[in-house]
Scaffold this motif. Structure first.
Motif, PDB file in Angstrom:
ATOM      1  N   UNK A 175       0.826  -1.218   0.000  1.00 15.30           N
ATOM      2  CA  UNK A 175       0.000   0.000   0.000  1.00 15.30           C
ATOM      3  C   UNK A 175       0.855   1.260   0.000  1.00 15.30           C
ATOM      4  N   UNK A 176       1.988   1.230   0.672  1.00 16.56           N
ATOM      5  CA  UNK A 176       2.808   2.436   0.796  1.00 16.56           C
ATOM      6  C   UNK A 176       3.812   2.612  -0.343  1.00 16.56           C
ATOM      7  N   UNK A 177       3.746   1.753  -1.349  1.00 15.84           N
ATOM      8  CA  UNK A 177       4.581   1.946  -2.535  1.00 15.84           C
ATOM      9  C   UNK A 177       4.060   3.144  -3.329  1.00 15.84           C
ATOM     10  N   UNK A 178       4.967   3.914  -3.874  1.00 19.64           N
ATOM     11  CA  UNK A 178       4.576   5.116  -4.620  1.00 19.64           C
ATOM     12  C   UNK A 178       3.612   4.800  -5.761  1.00 19.64           C
ATOM     13  N   UNK A 179       3.837   3.691  -6.441  1.00 16.73           N
ATOM     14  CA  UNK A 179       2.970   3.302  -7.562  1.00 16.73           C
ATOM     15  C   UNK A 179       1.512   3.115  -7.108  1.00 16.73           C
ATOM     16  N   UNK A 180       1.337   2.480  -5.957  1.00 20.70           N
ATOM     17  CA  UNK A 180      -0.004   2.250  -5.409  1.00 20.70           C
ATOM     18  C   UNK A 180      -0.616   3.568  -4.959  1.00 20.70           C
ATOM     19  N   UNK A 205       0.021   6.522  -6.070  1.00 21.01           N
ATOM     20  CA  UNK A 205      -0.335   7.300  -7.266  1.00 21.01           C
ATOM     21  C   UNK A 205      -1.651   6.798  -7.868  1.00 21.01           C
ATOM     22  N   UNK A 206      -1.818   5.483  -7.928  1.00 20.64           N
ATOM     23  CA  UNK A 206      -3.062   4.912  -8.480  1.00 20.64           C
ATOM     24  C   UNK A 206      -4.259   5.306  -7.621  1.00 20.64           C
ATOM     25  N   UNK A 207      -4.102   5.276  -6.321  1.00 25.19           N
ATOM     26  CA  UNK A 207      -5.189   5.698  -5.427  1.00 25.19           C
ATOM     27  C   UNK A 207      -5.476   7.185  -5.594  1.00 25.19           C
ATOM     28  N   UNK A 208      -4.423   7.996  -5.689  1.00 26.71           N
ATOM     29  CA  UNK A 208      -4.609   9.432  -5.848  1.00 26.71           C
ATOM     30  C   UNK A 208      -5.296   9.769  -7.164  1.00 26.71           C
ATOM     31  N   UNK A 209      -4.989   9.012  -8.217  1.00 30.71           N
ATOM     32  CA  UNK A 209      -5.662   9.224  -9.503  1.00 30.71           C
ATOM     33  C   UNK A 209      -7.162   8.954  -9.411  1.00 30.71           C
ATOM     34  N   UNK A 210      -7.566   8.140  -8.421  1.00 33.00           N
ATOM     35  CA  UNK A 210      -8.992   7.870  -8.175  1.00 33.00           C
ATOM     36  C   UNK A 210      -9.589   8.902  -7.218  1.00 33.00           C
ATOM     37  N   UNK A 211      -8.784   9.888  -6.804  1.00 33.35           N
ATOM     38  CA  UNK A 211      -9.284  10.976  -5.974  1.00 33.35           C
ATOM     39  C   UNK A 211      -8.982  10.875  -4.492  1.00 33.35           C
ATOM     40  N   UNK A 212      -8.284   9.840  -4.068  1.00 33.72           N
ATOM     41  CA  UNK A 212      -7.989   9.669  -2.641  1.00 33.72           C
ATOM     42  C   UNK A 212      -6.750  10.461  -2.265  1.00 33.72           C
ATOM     43  N   UNK A 213      -6.785  11.091  -1.058  1.00 37.19           N
ATOM     44  CA  UNK A 213      -5.661  11.922  -0.652  1.00 37.19           C
ATOM     45  C   UNK A 213      -5.313  11.820   0.836  1.00 37.19           C
ATOM     46  N   UNK A 252       6.027   1.683   8.882  1.00 35.21           N
ATOM     47  CA  UNK A 252       5.847   2.095   7.488  1.00 35.21           C
ATOM     48  C   UNK A 252       6.201   3.560   7.256  1.00 35.21           C
ATOM     49  N   UNK A 253       6.578   3.865   6.019  1.00 31.77           N
ATOM     50  CA  UNK A 253       6.894   5.233   5.622  1.00 31.77           C
ATOM     51  C   UNK A 253       5.585   6.018   5.508  1.00 31.77           C
ATOM     52  N   UNK A 254       5.362   6.928   6.431  1.00 33.75           N
ATOM     53  CA  UNK A 254       4.130   7.724   6.445  1.00 33.75           C
ATOM     54  C   UNK A 254       4.372   9.155   5.969  1.00 33.75           C
ATOM     55  N   UNK A 255       5.418   9.334   5.195  1.00 31.75           N
ATOM     56  CA  UNK A 255       5.702  10.644   4.619  1.00 31.75           C
ATOM     57  C   UNK A 255       4.636  10.971   3.577  1.00 31.75           C
ATOM     58  N   UNK A 256       3.918  12.111   3.705  1.00 30.80           N
ATOM     59  CA  UNK A 256       2.938  12.472   2.681  1.00 30.80           C
ATOM     60  C   UNK A 256       3.628  12.614   1.321  1.00 30.80           C
ATOM     61  N   UNK A 257       3.034  11.985   0.299  1.00 30.36           N
ATOM     62  CA  UNK A 257       3.628  11.993  -1.034  1.00 30.36           C
ATOM     63  C   UNK A 257       2.606  11.495  -2.047  1.00 30.36           C
ATOM     64  N   UNK A 295      -0.626  10.550   5.674  1.00 29.49           N
ATOM     65  CA  UNK A 295      -0.525   9.098   5.795  1.00 29.49           C
ATOM     66  C   UNK A 295      -0.198   8.838   7.260  1.00 29.49           C
ATOM     67  N   UNK A 296      -1.062   8.115   7.942  1.00 28.66           N
ATOM     68  CA  UNK A 296      -0.844   7.821   9.358  1.00 28.66           C
ATOM     69  C   UNK A 296      -1.022   6.328   9.590  1.00 28.66           C
ATOM     70  N   UNK A 297      -0.384   5.833  10.657  1.00 31.11           N
ATOM     71  CA  UNK A 297      -0.521   4.419  10.984  1.00 31.11           C
ATOM     72  C   UNK A 297      -0.694   4.243  12.483  1.00 31.11           C
ATOM     73  N   UNK A 298      -1.319   3.127  12.838  1.00 30.48           N
ATOM     74  CA  UNK A 298      -1.414   2.714  14.233  1.00 30.48           C
ATOM     75  C   UNK A 298      -1.483   1.195  14.248  1.00 30.48           C
TER      76      UNK A 298
END
Length: 167
Positions: A22-27, A29-37, A50-55, A61-64
């Motif tokens: 889920x935290x791969x840039x490719x994934x 980007x695909x989610x963002x193209x569907x409008x998710x942010x 996990x890398x929770x750096x907004x990008x 991006x947050x985790x628990x």
């Protein structure tokens, strides 16, 4: 752009492969193209950080790890991506949320795959593996999913858990 949230849950299990996918840039980007942010990751019983750096168009991006109730996360999500645990699937479907189930191929007993296939065949969700998630995100049409209606799903989930020896 409005706030659109993806909630990812692995339940109480350890499913690091899903969180890493889920935290791969490719994934992202695909989610963002569907409008998710916005992305919320419930990462379960793991030492993963996990890398929770907004990008990639994601503002946050947050985790628990674990929470006694996921209800607030489920109710605020616009899309749920979940492991194939019966309880997690049914909670998302009962909340009338679009659901993608990612099956864990490392599990010895693949009852989760059977559940995901049946709910997919009934038109209630999409399912995939970590390897096929990107393609699914690029091709899915969430408007084609049918609402799930059942007042007995908690009892069904409890029965499945009992049969599988999870209680």
């Amino acid at each position: 752009m409005s706030r659109k949230t993806v909630f990812v849950t692995v339940g109480t299990t350890k499913f690091d492969e899903l969180i890493n996918t889920i935290t791969q840039n490719e994934i992202l980007k695909a989610l963002n193209e569907k409008g998710y942010n916005h992305l919320i990751l419930q990462i379960g019983n793991t030492s993963l950080d996990p890398d929770c750096t907004p990008r990639c168009g994601f503002k946050s991006i947050v985790s628990f790890h674990l929470n006694p109730s996921l209800e607030k996360y489920v109710s605020s999500a616009d899309l749920i991506i979940s492991h194939a645990g019966a309880g997690s699937c049914l909670e998302a479907l009962e909340a009338k949320k679009p659901l993608i189930v990612v099956t864990n191929e490392l599990l010895m007993d693949n009852h989760q795959l059977e559940l995901a296939q049946q709910l997919h065949n009934d038109g209630h969700l999409y399912y995939c593996t970590c390897d096929t998630l990107l393609n699914l995100l690029q091709t899915m049409d969430l408007t084609k999913l049918k609402p799930f209606t059942s007042d007995k799903s908690r009892a069904i989930a409890n029965l499945i858990d009992q049969i599988m020896g999870f209680d």
